[in-house]
Write a protein that holds these residues in place. Structure first.
Motif, PDB file in Angstrom:
ATOM      1  N   UNK A 153       0.785  -1.224   0.000  1.00 34.82           N
ATOM      2  CA  UNK A 153       0.000   0.000   0.000  1.00 34.82           C
ATOM      3  C   UNK A 153       0.816   1.273   0.000  1.00 34.82           C
ATOM      4  N   UNK A 154       2.135   1.162  -0.183  1.00 35.87           N
ATOM      5  CA  UNK A 154       2.973   2.355  -0.157  1.00 35.87           C
ATOM      6  C   UNK A 154       4.074   2.235  -1.196  1.00 35.87           C
ATOM      7  N   UNK A 155       4.694   3.357  -1.536  1.00 37.74           N
ATOM      8  CA  UNK A 155       5.855   3.370  -2.417  1.00 37.74           C
ATOM      9  C   UNK A 155       6.962   4.169  -1.742  1.00 37.74           C
ATOM     10  N   UNK A 156       8.198   3.796  -2.008  1.00 37.00           N
ATOM     11  CA  UNK A 156       9.349   4.527  -1.492  1.00 37.00           C
ATOM     12  C   UNK A 156       9.822   5.459  -2.599  1.00 37.00           C
ATOM     13  N   UNK A 157       9.696   6.762  -2.362  1.00 35.37           N
ATOM     14  CA  UNK A 157       9.985   7.733  -3.399  1.00 35.37           C
ATOM     15  C   UNK A 157      11.389   7.664  -3.962  1.00 35.37           C
ATOM     16  N   UNK A 158      12.326   7.100  -3.215  1.00 31.62           N
ATOM     17  CA  UNK A 158      13.704   6.996  -3.690  1.00 31.62           C
ATOM     18  C   UNK A 158      13.948   5.769  -4.543  1.00 31.62           C
ATOM     19  N   UNK A 159      12.924   4.921  -4.721  1.00 31.55           N
ATOM     20  CA  UNK A 159      13.130   3.649  -5.418  1.00 31.55           C
ATOM     21  C   UNK A 159      11.776   3.117  -5.887  1.00 31.55           C
ATOM     22  N   UNK A 160      11.261   3.673  -6.984  1.00 32.35           N
ATOM     23  CA  UNK A 160       9.925   3.284  -7.439  1.00 32.35           C
ATOM     24  C   UNK A 160       9.766   3.590  -8.922  1.00 32.35           C
ATOM     25  N   UNK A 164       2.757   5.532 -16.834  1.00 32.12           N
ATOM     26  CA  UNK A 164       2.249   6.862 -17.171  1.00 32.12           C
ATOM     27  C   UNK A 164       0.721   6.891 -17.093  1.00 32.12           C
ATOM     28  N   UNK A 165       0.084   5.830 -17.552  1.00 30.72           N
ATOM     29  CA  UNK A 165      -1.381   5.789 -17.539  1.00 30.72           C
ATOM     30  C   UNK A 165      -1.920   5.894 -16.119  1.00 30.72           C
ATOM     31  N   UNK A 166      -1.226   5.279 -15.154  1.00 33.11           N
ATOM     32  CA  UNK A 166      -1.657   5.360 -13.758  1.00 33.11           C
ATOM     33  C   UNK A 166      -1.441   6.762 -13.212  1.00 33.11           C
ATOM     34  N   UNK A 167      -0.293   7.358 -13.550  1.00 33.83           N
ATOM     35  CA  UNK A 167      -0.038   8.731 -13.107  1.00 33.83           C
ATOM     36  C   UNK A 167      -1.106   9.677 -13.640  1.00 33.83           C
ATOM     37  N   UNK A 168      -1.442   9.545 -14.895  1.00 38.13           N
ATOM     38  CA  UNK A 168      -2.456  10.426 -15.472  1.00 38.13           C
ATOM     39  C   UNK A 168      -3.806  10.241 -14.795  1.00 38.13           C
ATOM     40  N   UNK A 169      -4.059   9.032 -14.322  1.00 41.66           N
ATOM     41  CA  UNK A 169      -5.346   8.768 -13.675  1.00 41.66           C
ATOM     42  C   UNK A 169      -5.444   9.401 -12.290  1.00 41.66           C
ATOM     43  N   UNK A 170      -4.326   9.473 -11.557  1.00 43.27           N
ATOM     44  CA  UNK A 170      -4.385   9.959 -10.166  1.00 43.27           C
ATOM     45  C   UNK A 170      -3.785  11.347  -9.978  1.00 43.27           C
ATOM     46  N   UNK A 171      -3.189  11.895 -11.011  1.00 42.67           N
ATOM     47  CA  UNK A 171      -2.444  13.152 -10.860  1.00 42.67           C
ATOM     48  C   UNK A 171      -3.255  14.248 -10.187  1.00 42.67           C
ATOM     49  N   UNK A 172      -4.489  14.436 -10.605  1.00 42.21           N
ATOM     50  CA  UNK A 172      -5.301  15.523 -10.064  1.00 42.21           C
ATOM     51  C   UNK A 172      -5.625  15.326  -8.589  1.00 42.21           C
ATOM     52  N   UNK A 173      -5.551  14.091  -8.116  1.00 43.05           N
ATOM     53  CA  UNK A 173      -5.873  13.813  -6.715  1.00 43.05           C
ATOM     54  C   UNK A 173      -4.677  13.989  -5.788  1.00 43.05           C
ATOM     55  N   UNK A 181       3.910  13.967   2.937  1.00 43.96           N
ATOM     56  CA  UNK A 181       4.863  13.075   2.277  1.00 43.96           C
ATOM     57  C   UNK A 181       4.352  12.766   0.871  1.00 43.96           C
ATOM     58  N   UNK A 182       5.069  13.231  -0.143  1.00 39.97           N
ATOM     59  CA  UNK A 182       4.575  13.106  -1.514  1.00 39.97           C
ATOM     60  C   UNK A 182       4.503  11.661  -1.982  1.00 39.97           C
ATOM     61  N   UNK A 183       5.418  10.804  -1.534  1.00 41.00           N
ATOM     62  CA  UNK A 183       5.369   9.420  -1.993  1.00 41.00           C
ATOM     63  C   UNK A 183       4.223   8.651  -1.344  1.00 41.00           C
ATOM     64  N   UNK A 184       3.996   8.866  -0.052  1.00 40.64           N
ATOM     65  CA  UNK A 184       2.847   8.245   0.606  1.00 40.64           C
ATOM     66  C   UNK A 184       1.545   8.767   0.014  1.00 40.64           C
ATOM     67  N   UNK A 185       1.490  10.055  -0.251  1.00 39.39           N
ATOM     68  CA  UNK A 185       0.299  10.647  -0.860  1.00 39.39           C
ATOM     69  C   UNK A 185      -0.003  10.001  -2.208  1.00 39.39           C
ATOM     70  N   UNK A 186       1.025   9.804  -3.033  1.00 36.58           N
ATOM     71  CA  UNK A 186       0.834   9.158  -4.329  1.00 36.58           C
ATOM     72  C   UNK A 186       0.323   7.734  -4.153  1.00 36.58           C
TER      73      UNK A 186
END
Length: 283
Positions: A153-160, A164-173, A181-186
């Protein structure tokens, strides 16, 4: 150039005053055939970081240097994600040293698992006087089956990395608030959208332990930002969350006296060892 018959992998590297380590970081990336593009997003460096990256970009066409004037790692990450041309968007810190097969591991897993929208790896330290203990603990957890290929349920911003399709889907949120924490938020945004994140133990990187110099009182506030991130995305903060950050803070506090006198530049103990840094972008 790599990936001529498959998805393009871009790696985004946010930077702020990383002159001492950015060369080593980028050298780990440029030689990997699976990595097609390296987008360095500078967030206002004044120590020569931009000049070093520009010189490397002149030698390596894979490297592109961008500027993000708005302070904060989320702004820098977002610009990199938006400007990169990759189908897969890697994300590491400027003090991260990825493994030689890092790019290939990202591409192979995402190619073979179309239902996986993001991957995150396992990180150890490359400059810690006690890093061997972290590596040993990770090895023990792997042998016990506690660390394995599995949805998380989490990503480590230094290693992830993320599609692109997933980023485009959640970017606005996602948020660009610097007190979160930007990585936890993502990761929370991906989870809310029911987009799968896979943990890959073979996706290896080494990071800097320099944030361990942060005084415990400041580190506690940094940990509390995690609870604020959870609440900001509409989740309820439960006792388990508080227990996790308390345990992390206690571990940090126990190690802090060691790091307080550790000089990360000279790799030796010293009473004049420099100021701490809480996060790669901003303090």
């Amino acid at each position: 150039m790599g990936n001529t018959e498959s998805a393009v992998l871009s790696v985004i590297v946010p930077t702020l005053d990383e002159a001492s380590g950015i060369t080593a970081c980028l050298e780990r990336l440029v030689g990997q055939e699976s990595i097609d593009e390296i987008v360095v997003v500078d967030n206002g460096s004044t120590d020569g970081t931009r000049e070093i990256v520009a010189e490397l970009a002149a030698l390596h066409p894979k490297i592109e240097l961008l500027d993000e004037p708005n302070p904060g790692v989320a702004h820098a990450r977002n610009l990199g994600f938006d400007k990169a041309r990759g189908d897969y968007l890697g994300r590491i810190d400027a003090d991260t040293l990825v493994a030689p097969d890092w790019g290939a591991t990202v591409c192979e897993h995402l190619d073979a698992n179309p239902g996986t929208m993001a991957v995150t790896g396992i990180s150890t330290y490359h400059d810690s006087p006690i890093g061997v203990f972290l590596a040993a603990a990770i090895g023990a957890q792997e042998r016990l089956g506690l660390i394995k290929d599995q949805p998380v349920g989490n990503v480590h911003g230094a290693n992830m990395a993320i599609r692109r399709s997933a980023w485009q889907q959640v970017q606005e949120a996602t948020t660009t608030r610097r007190d979160l924490h930007e990585d936890l938020d993502l990761a929370l945004c991906l989870s809310k959208a029911k987009l799968r994140i896979d943990q890959l133990p073979r996706l290896r990187a080494q990071i800097s332990a320099r944030r361990r110099k942060t005084p415990p009182s400041v580190w506690w506030q940094y940990q509390v930002h995690g609870l604020r991130t959870i609440a900001n995305q509409g989740y309820r903060v439960v006792p388990f969350h508080r227990a996790v950050i308390t345990g992390a803070w206690l571990m940090h506090t126990a190690q802090w006296p060691i790091y307080r006198v550790w000089d990360f530049n000279r790799k030796r103990f010293s009473l004049r060892s420099g100021r701490p840094r809480v996060s790669p972008i901003g303090d």
